[in-house]
Each structure stands twice: as C-alpha cells, then as structure tokens.
Design a protein around this motif. Structure first.
Motif, PDB file in Angstrom:
ATOM      1  N   ALA A 201      86.137  77.803  82.163  1.00 51.77           N
ATOM      2  CA  ALA A 201      85.097  78.766  81.837  1.00 51.77           C
ATOM      3  C   ALA A 201      85.555  80.165  82.188  1.00 51.77           C
ATOM      4  O   ALA A 201      86.442  80.372  83.014  1.00 51.77           O
ATOM      5  N   ASP A 288      81.789  73.872  82.982  1.00 52.05           N
ATOM      6  CA  ASP A 288      81.119  75.068  82.463  1.00 52.05           C
ATOM      7  C   ASP A 288      79.605  74.873  82.569  1.00 52.05           C
ATOM      8  O   ASP A 288      79.040  73.974  81.941  1.00 52.05           O
ATOM      9  N   GLU A 289      78.956  75.708  83.362  1.00 48.14           N
ATOM     10  CA  GLU A 289      77.529  75.539  83.597  1.00 48.14           C
ATOM     11  C   GLU A 289      76.668  75.946  82.406  1.00 48.14           C
ATOM     12  O   GLU A 289      75.495  75.579  82.328  1.00 48.14           O
ATOM     13  N   TYR A 290      77.231  76.689  81.472  1.00 48.21           N
ATOM     14  CA  TYR A 290      76.453  77.147  80.320  1.00 48.21           C
ATOM     15  C   TYR A 290      76.641  76.261  79.099  1.00 48.21           C
ATOM     16  O   TYR A 290      75.730  76.135  78.276  1.00 48.21           O
ATOM     17  N   GLN A 294      73.735  74.656  76.405  1.00 47.68           N
ATOM     18  CA  GLN A 294      73.863  75.160  75.038  1.00 47.68           C
ATOM     19  C   GLN A 294      74.053  74.012  74.045  1.00 47.68           C
ATOM     20  O   GLN A 294      73.528  74.048  72.926  1.00 47.68           O
ATOM     21  N   SER A 317      75.982  66.674  76.628  1.00 45.02           N
ATOM     22  CA  SER A 317      75.932  67.740  77.632  1.00 45.02           C
ATOM     23  C   SER A 317      77.130  67.656  78.570  1.00 45.02           C
ATOM     24  O   SER A 317      77.756  68.678  78.900  1.00 45.02           O
ATOM     25  N   ALA A 321      80.172  70.442  78.870  1.00 41.01           N
ATOM     26  CA  ALA A 321      80.476  71.139  80.119  1.00 41.01           C
ATOM     27  C   ALA A 321      81.937  70.956  80.522  1.00 41.01           C
ATOM     28  O   ALA A 321      82.592  71.889  80.989  1.00 41.01           O
TER      29      ALA A 321
END
Length: 645
Positions: A201, A288-290, A294, A317, A321
């Motif tokens: 990320a 990746d926390e977003y 998303q 999900s 990530a």
C-alpha cells in the motif's frame, strides 16, 4: 512470451527496442482499447518527430480510441482513475509524460504531487492497464542540467510505477524479459486470469525491506535435486537449518492404462541462509486497509441477481486487501506446505505407529488425498520434515536452538515460495500427536481447557478410543503443570509444548507476512501457529484465511481468538490441508466472478430512461383508518371548556 495473469503491467525498453509493439500485442485481443497519448504533438520544425507519431497512429486498429494528455500532465492520473473494470488502457509513454511535466510552460507545478497522484491511480486502477516507458538508466549521465533532470525524474517515475504494477517487462532488442514477478514454477493450466501479486500500500515499506534486526550477511548456495534428505545448511549465527525439500508437482493419473501413472518431478530450490533474529515485536507489513472495503463496495455495484455472494464477500475483501487492489484476481499459483513432525510420549496415544511417515511418503510419490487434490487444482506440493518433539509431559519438546532453527527454516520456505511466483500458501500437517500439541499451545496462549479443545481419538477402524483420549489429556495436564512457572513467551511455548511442526509453521506465517503473501489455514497445527505468531508479529494473523473448521474444537476456539471466520462449515475430515484444497476451487471461482462481472445499470436507456441514477423520493405514508370502536380522527379534540367569544 505469455503474460496471462496481469492486471497492470509496465513495459520498459530502450529506443527502438520494440517496447511499444510488445505493449500493443498485450491488448490485441481486447474488444476496445483506450490509447492514452502523453507526448506533445508534432511541430513544423521537427518533421522526424511528426513521422514517429504518424507511425504510432498507423499501427492502432480502427476500433481503438485515442486520448491526449499533453496539455495537462495531471490529467493522466484522472484518466486512469476513472477507468472502468471492463476497460483496457494503453499509456504510451511515460517518457513523453515526464517531458511535458518538466516543460516550463506547465510550471509552477508540484511535480512530486503529480507523480504521487499517478502512482495512486495505477494502484487503484480496476481496468487492465499497460504503461510504456523508456529505460534510460543504463546510459551515461547526461552532460546537461536539463538532461540530468529528465533522466532523474523518469527514473523516479519508473521505479514508483514498477512497484505499483503487477508485472514489469523489459524489452531488449525486441526480446521481452519479465522482471516482476519472477516465476520459476510451471503455471498451472486454467483460465487465463491469474491473481496479481500483493502490492504494498502507498506509504508502506516494501516487503523486501521489512524492518527486522539482523546479524551477519545473508549467503546463498544452490542445492542439487536429490532423492533423499538434503544436507543441512548453517547460517551466520551457527544454528543448523535444514536445506529446503524439493517441490513436487503431482500430475493427474492416466485415464486409460489403469495403473495410476502418478509422477512426482522435483525442483530444487536455492538455499538462502537467514541471519534474521525472529523475536517478539517485529514490525511486518499489514494488508491494504482501504482495498478491502472498496472491494466490498464495488460488489454492491455489480450486475448480480439475488443478494450477492453472502459470506464469501469476505474472500473478496481479504484478497483485495492482500493484493492491494479493489479488483482482486483469483489465486492461480498455489503451493501446499505439508509439515511432517511427530510428537513422542502420550501426546500421540492412539496413533498408529509409522502412519504419519506413510502419509508423508504417499504425498511425495503423488498418491493420497492431498496429492491428488493438489494435482487436480494445479498446485505445488512441498513435504517438509520437522524435528520430532520430545514427550512434553516429561521434558521440553525442543531446545531453544531447535526452535530458532525451525522458525528460520519456515521463514525461508515462505520466501522461496514467493520468489518462485507463488501467490497463496496452504498449510498442511501430518504427524502423530499434533492435535495434543496444538491443544497444549491453546491452553498456554489462550487459556483454553485442554479437554474442551482436544478432539476425540478415532482409530483406523472408525471407532472412538476414549482411553487414548484420556492419555492425551493427562499428557497435556502434566506438561502444563511442569511448565507452570515457565514464561509464556512465544519461543518458550514452542520449546516447551509446541514442537517442530508448529515452530516451522510459525516461521512460514511470519515469512509469508514479511513478503505480503496470504496463507490458507486448515487444522489445529495452522491455527496453533497463528496463535504463536501473533505474539511475535501481530500483523501475521491479518494475512491468514481459514477455509473450514472441520468441526474441530481447537480450530473453532483459535479462530475466535484470532478473529478468523471459517468460510465454510462442511465438517470435512480429509486431513489437515486437504480440507482447504477442497474449498480452493470455490474461492477461485468467487474471485474470478467478482473480477469479471460488469457494473449493474441503474436504469435501462431502452425503456426511455437515462443512465443517471434514479432520484430517491420519500414514500407516501398515510395512516390507516382504525378498525372498530375508537376515535376516527387523529386530530386533537377541542377542549369543551373553551368557547369562542
């Protein structure tokens, strides 16, 4: 050269190297292509440049559309960010983009911010994206300030874009050479879409630069293919770490000869002696926390009938990530690590002598449930021998030196798998006494009651052996009593109670975390390693996925402690690792479906509507008339004590 599996790819090359032609060949099968031209247009005083641009235009098929970004270099990031998942973009090239970016006519401009915006757009791009860029870093340093500014800026852009892309290819004299990822294992047969390797990320440290204390310098040596156990390799600290076992690629049995026809070709992996100190408090990367949220939000926009993917949304999900993209691709390159390590003493009560060794040898030869599933699904299989654990009811399972060696061994196995292009690791285990050792680890790390997490003992005839179960419970009880004053440090738990298989599995989880690679857990050894690894690096559990709890009480409790939700509840009993391989095709299908489905149209233009989203209106609510005796109006009654004057 086949590049099946890419989502974003950077094509590098020198002048007249053929990089543009190679990039165009990658998108030749696309129905429509958006060609993004970045260079400034031709001028009257440079006919040679005009001829170059005309040659590029002449090669483009009639169905391609062209967009120009030379007027505003910031617009390139906007074009990439606005791309849809069903689109294909070809950007040619970043050298022209940097030239425009450095043009004084576009100043003052914050070049650093503009580059950062481009990198963020590439990372988040849901479309198939090809970027072309000249490689000028191999030439001499320019003699002019402007030339040095260009090469420095382009080198910075190339490095950042290469880090953000799934695949990087260098074209030299018309010959493409893949730089990322480096794949040395055969890619299994299957659909042409492969998952993108995990991308770090924005703002995080790349996996190869994970902050870890080290002693000495790492060395490497090649290991030839051998039939028997390979020689041990010593690292810089003097602790003996065994060399890596061969990776087998089982083949499906022949359909006509009736003999089975199972083969097991091997591939020797290089030894990279590790000088890492594995200790509590390591700072390893996080997913990746977003990207995960998303990806789930994107699922709500897909053209899916019904209520969608249900609980399997967490697969999308998780993959998003760990891959660093809202449009994750299915894992195609998978490796199963089968850990074979026995436990002496009453922890193995009721186990058939030699049964675990037979299962390990069966897997090596390409037979048995696990090997057959591995062959059917195109995965690699590596049988790992772990040191035998001593009777925990009387003495420590391993020495401190053995624990350190096992952790480093597991770490190295994970690194070698990632270097070979593996995108998903599956932990498997076969060994006498593994369930009792896992229950002891759960009792020491999670406060579990051993009888509550120790599964019943089933004989080879399918009968319940309560005497053996009680012997295992007594062994755990005596081991916990023996270690009641011992530290509950992660390494101490492995030494006193865990044994070699759980220690190697812990090292695998830590090494996979450092290389941003997900791990599919299945069974008591895997979840026990997960509990130990969280005390060494809390980030490790976020890279783990649990396929099925199999009805095992230890797996259920450990999953709850680790925050892992089993994807299925099939209660499979095929052996640790085989249960996960049974679920793997479904996980691949879900990811492939989520990546390929188009967005759902809000309204159908053929019905006279528009593509604009419908405006939400408040429902027309009217209170129903009461049925039966009672007031017939909701208006307040007039006070009889008040009269109009």
């Amino acid at each position: 050269m086949s590049l099946d599996g890419w989502n974003t790819v950077l094509v590098l090359g020198g002048i007249r190297s053929g990089k543009s032609e190679f990039a165009e060949s990658l998108v030749a099968d696309a129905t429509t292509v958006r060609y993004v031209a970045t260079a400034a247009g031709p001028t009257d005083d440079d006919p040679e440049w005009a001829a170059r641009l005309a040659a590029h235009r002449a090669r483009r098929p009639a169905g391609w559309s062209t967009e120009e970004t030379s007027a505003d270099p910031r617009r390139l990031a906007d074009v990439i960010a606005a791309a849809r998942p069903d689109e294909t973009l070809l950007v040619d090239d970043l050298g022209g983009w940097v030239t425009v970016l450095l043009d004084p006519a576009h100043q003052p401009a914050d070049d650093t911010v503009t580059i950062d915006e481009l990198i963020a757009a590439v990372r988040a791009c849901p479309a198939r994206l090809v970027l072309v860029s000249p490689e000028v870093g191999l030439s001499l340093v320019p003699a002019t300030p402007l030339g040095r500014a260009f090469t420095d800026a382009l080198g910075t852009v190339n490095r950042a874009v290469a880090d953000a892309c799934d695949t990087v290819v260098l074209v030299v004299a018309g010959q493409p050479c893949r730089l990322k990822p480096t794949v040395t294992e055969p890619t299994p047969a299957g659909p042409a879409v492969e998952p993108a390797p995990a991308r770090p990320a924005a703002g995080t440290t790349p996996a190869t630069e994970a902050t870890l204390p080290a002693v000495g310098a790492a060395t490497g040596a090649a290991v030839p293919a051998q039939a028997g156990p390979v020689a041990a390799a010593a690292n810089d600290s003097g602790i003996s770490v065994p060399a890596s076992p061969p990776v087998t690629s089982p083949q499906p049995p022949a359909a006509t000869d009736g003999t089975g026809g199972w083969t097991a070709p091997t591939m020797a992996l290089p030894v990279a002696a590790s000088g890492l100190i594995i200790q509590p408090g390591m700072e390893l990367p996080m997913p990746d926390e977003y990207a995960g949220p998303q990806a789930v939000d994107r699922l709500a926009t897909l053209d899916v009938p019904g209520t969608g993917l249900g609980v399997l949304e967490q697969v999308v999900s998780f993959a998003a990530a760990t891959q660093g993209t809202a449009t994750p691709a299915p894992w195609r390159s998978v490796r199963v690590l089968l850990l074979h390590g026995d436990h002496d003493g009453d922890a193995a009560a009721g186990s058939l002598p030699g049964e675990s060794a037979r299962q390990a040898e069966q897997a090596r030869s390409g037979a048995g449930v696990l090997a057959r599933l591995t062959a059917d699904y195109g995965a690699g299989l590596q049988v790992v021998e772990a040191p035998t654990a001593a009777p925990i009811e009387r003495e420590p399972a391993l020495s401190a030196e053995q624990v350190d060696a096992a952790l480093r061994y597991g770490w190295r196995l994970a690194e070698e798998a990632v270097d070979a292009g593996v995108q998903l690791l599956v932990l498997a285990a076969c060994g006498a006494g593994t369930e009792a050792a896992a229950a002891a680890v759960l009792a020491a790390t999670a406060g579990a009651e051993p009888p509550a997490v120790l599964a019943r003992v089933v004989t080879e005839n399918g009968e319940i052996d309560d005497v053996a179960w009680m012997a295992r419970c007594a062994a755990i009880r005596d081991a916990l009593h023996r270690t009641r004053r011992s530290s509950r440090d992660a390494k101490d738990v492995l030494a006193q109670l865990g044994g070699g298989d759980i220690a190697v599995a812990t090292g695998i989880l830590l090494g996979a975390t450092a290389r941003r690679t997900p791990v599919l857990l299945d069974g008591p050894v895997g979840v026990a390693a997960g509990l130990v690894s969280r005390d060494l690096a809390g980030q490790a559990r976020h890279w783990c996925l649990l396929a099925d709890h199999g009805g095992h009480p230890a797996v259920k409790l450990a999953a709850d402690v680790l925050g892992l939700t089993p994807l299925t509840e099939l209660r499979l009993g095929l052996g640790e690792g085989a249960n996960a391989m049974t679920v793997l095709p479904m996980l691949r299908s879900v990811l492939a479906l989520a990546a390929a489905l188009p967005a759902r149209p809000d309204r159908d233009p053929a019905d006279g509507g528009t593509d604009e989203p419908a405006q939400e209106t408040e429902p027309d609510f009217r209170e129903p008339e009461p049925d039966g005796p009672g007031p017939t109006s909701t208006e307040p009654a007039e006070d009889p004590g008040v009269r109009a004057g």
